[in-house]
Design an enzyme around this catalytic site. Structure first.
Site, PDB file in Angstrom:
ATOM      1  N   GLY A   1       0.956  -1.099   0.000  1.00  0.00           N
ATOM      2  CA  GLY A   1       0.174   0.048  -0.075  1.00  0.00           C
ATOM      3  C   GLY A   1       0.788   1.278   0.140  1.00  0.00           C
TER       4      GLY A   1
ATOM      5  CD  GLN B   1       3.280   5.633   2.796  1.00  0.00           C
ATOM      6  OE1 GLN B   1       2.379   5.178   2.197  1.00  0.00           O
ATOM      7  NE2 GLN B   1       4.172   4.977   3.492  1.00  0.00           N
TER       8      GLN B   1
ATOM      9  CG  HIS C   1       0.031   6.654   5.706  1.00  0.00           C
ATOM     10  ND1 HIS C   1       1.455   7.152   6.499  1.00  0.00           N
ATOM     11  CD2 HIS C   1       0.419   5.412   5.446  1.00  0.00           C
ATOM     12  CE1 HIS C   1       2.366   6.392   6.552  1.00  0.00           C
ATOM     13  NE2 HIS C   1       1.836   5.256   5.991  1.00  0.00           N
TER      14      HIS C   1
ATOM     15  CB  CYS D   1       5.540   2.148   7.767  1.00  0.00           C
ATOM     16  SG  CYS D   1       4.842   3.637   6.884  1.00  0.00           S
ATOM     17  CG  LEU D   2       6.764   1.122   1.622  1.00  0.00           C
ATOM     18  CD1 LEU D   2       6.074   1.353   0.341  1.00  0.00           C
ATOM     19  CD2 LEU D   2       7.721   0.187   1.677  1.00  0.00           C
TER      20      LEU D   2
ATOM     21  CG  HIS E   1      -0.359   1.072   7.306  1.00  0.00           C
ATOM     22  ND1 HIS E   1       0.518   0.368   8.101  1.00  0.00           N
ATOM     23  CD2 HIS E   1       0.185   1.928   6.597  1.00  0.00           C
ATOM     24  CE1 HIS E   1       1.879   0.818   7.946  1.00  0.00           C
ATOM     25  NE2 HIS E   1       1.616   2.013   6.770  1.00  0.00           N
ATOM     26  CD  GLU E   2      -0.992   2.038   2.874  1.00  0.00           C
ATOM     27  OE1 GLU E   2      -0.650   3.517   2.558  1.00  0.00           O
ATOM     28  OE2 GLU E   2      -0.098   1.297   3.249  1.00  0.00           O
TER      29      GLU E   2
END
Length: 214
Positions: A68, A73, A172, A126-127, A168-169
């Site tokens: 995702g 991000q 963000h 997480c990226l 999670h997304e």
């Protein structure tokens, strides 16, 4: 009262971001764009620019790789995220986590609310927080609402690992990182994860590191 930051129009910001070829640079924790929340999408990008931006998010997510990616991000405070999970994991992991393949999809203006009270805890990364993972307890089922990239309404119940990705997304887009919801005693480097915590569930880590599970 402080003067609001003078951010460029989002279309100009996205055009500048897309000027370079290849995956977009991913913003790391500590950048304010990950904390200030997002604008609801309401036509700030025309259809052609939106399509180009979505494709860039897809390329970036796959290259990272991740399951995702949210617009903040890559530095864009707009309420858009993409998800995709091939779920190429061992059977014991798939069964324990309810991880099933998810096709590529775009979430525009998404929101979620819990369905029932059941929660599940697993390691999550997480990226934007590279090199680390921690255990997060999340709702096992959520109702996802919003639209897709063509403006078609989304209203569905999502379960297990796909529900974790959605939460999670979407978090963000509200300026929330997974670390805000994590059991910080579980925080582990990728190296420690590979050496110690490769089990499908976090029970052994909870006993060894001393954190509660739901």
């Amino acid at each position: 009262m402080a003067t609001p930051p003078n951010y460029p129009p989002l279309a100009e910001q996205v055009e500048a971001l897309l000027a370079a070829d290849g995956p977009l640079p991913i913003v790391a924790a500590g950048d304010p764009v990950l904390r200030r929340g997002t604008e609801r999408f309401d036509g700030q990008l025309d259809s052609a620019l939106l399509a180009r931006f979505v494709e860039a998010l897809r390329v970036t997510m796959r290259a990272a790789p991740g399951v995702g990616l949210a617009a903040p991000q890559v530095g864009v405070p707009l309420r858009i995220a993409v998800i995709e999970d091939p779920a190429e994991v061992p059977d014991d992991v798939r069964l324990a986590r309810g991880r099933v393949p998810q096709p590529f999809r775009v979430l525009v203006n998404p929101s979620y609310e819990p369905v029932g009270s059941r929660r599940a805890a697993f390691f999550e990364g997480c990226l934007s927080v590279p090199g680390w993972a921690a255990v997060v307890a999340r709702h096992s089922e959520v109702r996802l609402t919003g639209e897709d990239e063509r403006g078609r309404a989304l209203d569905e119940v999502v379960r297990d690992w796909p529900a974790r990705i959605v939460q999670h997304e979407t978090d963000h887009l509200d300026g929330t990182l997974y670390l805000d919801r994590a059991e910080l005693r579980s925080l582990s480097s990728n190296e420690a994860m590979a050496q110690r915590w490769t089990q499908p569930g976090p029970e052994e880590a909870a006993r060894a590191l001393g954190f509660p599970l739901p």
